[in-house]
Write a protein that holds these residues in place. Structure first.
Motif, PDB file in Angstrom:
ATOM      1  N   LYS A 102       0.796  -1.225   0.000  1.00 28.48           N
ATOM      2  CA  LYS A 102       0.000   0.000   0.000  1.00 28.48           C
ATOM      3  C   LYS A 102       0.827   1.274   0.000  1.00 28.48           C
ATOM      4  N   SER A 103       2.082   1.175   0.359  1.00 28.24           N
ATOM      5  CA  SER A 103       2.923   2.365   0.421  1.00 28.24           C
ATOM      6  C   SER A 103       3.582   2.613  -0.936  1.00 28.24           C
ATOM      7  N   GLY A 104       3.550   3.835  -1.381  1.00 22.90           N
ATOM      8  CA  GLY A 104       4.189   4.184  -2.653  1.00 22.90           C
ATOM      9  C   GLY A 104       5.700   4.290  -2.545  1.00 22.90           C
ATOM     10  N   LEU A 105       6.195   4.560  -1.328  1.00 26.26           N
ATOM     11  CA  LEU A 105       7.627   4.683  -1.086  1.00 26.26           C
ATOM     12  C   LEU A 105       8.033   3.796   0.076  1.00 26.26           C
ATOM     13  N   ILE A 106       9.230   3.257  -0.029  1.00 24.04           N
ATOM     14  CA  ILE A 106       9.831   2.563   1.103  1.00 24.04           C
ATOM     15  C   ILE A 106      11.197   3.196   1.340  1.00 24.04           C
ATOM     16  N   TRP A 107      11.645   3.187   2.586  1.00 23.44           N
ATOM     17  CA  TRP A 107      12.975   3.679   2.922  1.00 23.44           C
ATOM     18  C   TRP A 107      13.877   2.474   3.000  1.00 23.44           C
ATOM     19  N   VAL A 108      14.948   2.464   2.215  1.00 29.25           N
ATOM     20  CA  VAL A 108      15.847   1.317   2.134  1.00 29.25           C
ATOM     21  C   VAL A 108      17.238   1.729   2.604  1.00 29.25           C
ATOM     22  N   ARG A 109      17.815   0.917   3.478  1.00 29.63           N
ATOM     23  CA  ARG A 109      19.196   1.118   3.912  1.00 29.63           C
ATOM     24  C   ARG A 109      19.948  -0.173   3.641  1.00 29.63           C
ATOM     25  N   GLY A 110      20.999  -0.080   2.853  1.00 30.81           N
ATOM     26  CA  GLY A 110      21.841  -1.238   2.551  1.00 30.81           C
ATOM     27  C   GLY A 110      23.014  -1.288   3.498  1.00 30.81           C
ATOM     28  N   THR A 111      24.137  -1.805   3.034  1.00 33.43           N
ATOM     29  CA  THR A 111      25.329  -1.929   3.865  1.00 33.43           C
ATOM     30  C   THR A 111      26.171  -0.663   3.876  1.00 33.43           C
ATOM     31  N   ALA A 112      25.831   0.322   3.055  1.00 33.26           N
ATOM     32  CA  ALA A 112      26.586   1.579   2.998  1.00 33.26           C
ATOM     33  C   ALA A 112      25.618   2.734   2.801  1.00 33.26           C
ATOM     34  N   GLY A 113      26.064   3.896   3.185  1.00 35.06           N
ATOM     35  CA  GLY A 113      25.281   5.100   2.925  1.00 35.06           C
ATOM     36  C   GLY A 113      24.047   5.219   3.801  1.00 35.06           C
TER      37      GLY A 113
ATOM     38  N   ILE B 162      13.791  -0.525  -9.245  1.00 36.06           N
ATOM     39  CA  ILE B 162      14.723  -0.362 -10.358  1.00 36.06           C
ATOM     40  C   ILE B 162      15.503   0.928 -10.161  1.00 36.06           C
ATOM     41  N   GLY B 163      16.763   0.930 -10.583  1.00 38.38           N
ATOM     42  CA  GLY B 163      17.549   2.148 -10.433  1.00 38.38           C
ATOM     43  C   GLY B 163      18.914   2.053 -11.064  1.00 38.38           C
ATOM     44  N   ASP B 164      19.716   3.086 -10.829  1.00 40.92           N
ATOM     45  CA  ASP B 164      21.091   3.235 -11.295  1.00 40.92           C
ATOM     46  C   ASP B 164      21.219   3.531 -12.777  1.00 40.92           C
ATOM     47  N   GLY B 165      20.150   3.761 -13.475  1.00 46.69           N
ATOM     48  CA  GLY B 165      20.248   4.131 -14.884  1.00 46.69           C
ATOM     49  C   GLY B 165      19.999   5.614 -15.054  1.00 46.69           C
ATOM     50  N   ASP B 166      20.150   6.098 -16.278  1.00 45.05           N
ATOM     51  CA  ASP B 166      19.913   7.498 -16.587  1.00 45.05           C
ATOM     52  C   ASP B 166      18.447   7.842 -16.322  1.00 45.05           C
ATOM     53  N   GLY B 167      18.201   8.758 -15.423  1.00 43.79           N
ATOM     54  CA  GLY B 167      16.848   9.182 -15.110  1.00 43.79           C
ATOM     55  C   GLY B 167      16.125   8.289 -14.122  1.00 43.79           C
ATOM     56  N   GLU B 168      16.788   7.310 -13.569  1.00 44.46           N
ATOM     57  CA  GLU B 168      16.163   6.407 -12.592  1.00 44.46           C
ATOM     58  C   GLU B 168      16.710   6.690 -11.203  1.00 44.46           C
ATOM     59  N   GLN B 169      16.088   6.101 -10.199  1.00 43.93           N
ATOM     60  CA  GLN B 169      16.511   6.369  -8.830  1.00 43.93           C
ATOM     61  C   GLN B 169      17.901   5.796  -8.548  1.00 43.93           C
ATOM     62  N   PRO B 170      18.734   6.548  -7.801  1.00 42.62           N
ATOM     63  CA  PRO B 170      20.107   6.107  -7.528  1.00 42.62           C
ATOM     64  C   PRO B 170      20.149   5.016  -6.457  1.00 42.62           C
TER      65      PRO B 170
ATOM     66  N   ASP C 196      25.108   4.037  -4.170  1.00 39.52           N
ATOM     67  CA  ASP C 196      25.748   4.367  -2.898  1.00 39.52           C
ATOM     68  C   ASP C 196      25.089   3.721  -1.686  1.00 39.52           C
ATOM     69  N   LEU C 197      24.090   2.861  -1.895  1.00 46.25           N
ATOM     70  CA  LEU C 197      23.409   2.202  -0.775  1.00 46.25           C
ATOM     71  C   LEU C 197      24.047   0.885  -0.373  1.00 46.25           C
TER      72      LEU C 197
END
Length: 184
Positions: A21-32, A49-57, A60-61
């Motif tokens: 139900k949530s549109g966003l989640i907060w994610v913490r990996g092993t860095a950052g 999905i991420g790390d591409g041109d125009g996608e979420q970074p 660094d996570l």
């Protein structure tokens, strides 16, 4: 034993419903730091999905295949933390069956894509598709353990440094320009 199984099933249901139900989640990996990411719940895991041109970074996570992550889910109506859970990260191989299934769902929800017709090909070339599956305390996939007690403190983190700012000093000539506009 049945009480433990019952609690695990309740935790899994809470994780799944809150994350769906949530549109966003907060994610913490092993860095950052933790980062807010859009996602979809697909086949028992949060896919993003991420790390591409125009996608979420994501770079660094520290989200790597087989690695851990912590996911915090916010309430859609109030915006406060609802549940946090440990995840095992899986990176889906481009053009694989699981990748295709995830991408077919994700591209339908990707807003404002500059290349909607060729987005799948761009994602295969440039992006990472990750699956965050609820994991038990030992990191193995399981029902997951939901954490809903967060303590009394706000646990707010200071904003990350950025060159994007919303407030600057008014230009010296602005008051004169505004007065001139009233006369006309």
């Amino acid at each position: 034993m049945t009480e433990t199984v019952s609690q695990a099933l309740q935790d899994r249901a809470l994780i799944e419903e809150a994350t769906k139900k949530s549109g966003l989640i907060w994610v913490r990996g092993t860095a950052g730091p933790s980062r807010a990411l859009w996602h979809l719940w697909i086949d028992g895991a949060a896919c993003l999905i991420g790390d591409g041109d125009g996608e979420q970074p994501l770079a660094d996570l520290g989200l790597s295949d087989g690695g851990p992550a912590t996911v915090t889910v916010r309430s859609k109506d109030k915006g406060g933390r609802l549940v946090a859970w440990e995840a095992r990260v899986s990176e889906l191989a481009p053009e694989g069956e699981a990748w295709r299934a995830a991408v077919d769902e994700l591209k339908g929800k990707r807003l404002n894509a500059p290349d909607a017709e060729t987005i799948t090909q761009r994602w295969a070339r440039e992006c990472r598709v990750l699956r965050l599956e609820p994991a038990g305390a030992d990191g193995a996939p399981s029902g997951g353990t939901a954490r809903t007690a967060f303590g009394d403190g706000s646990q707010a983190a200071p904003p990350l440094p950025t060159s994007a700012i919303t407030r600057r000093a008014a230009p010296a000539a602005l008051p004169k320009l505004l007065r001139r506009g009233r006369k006309g």
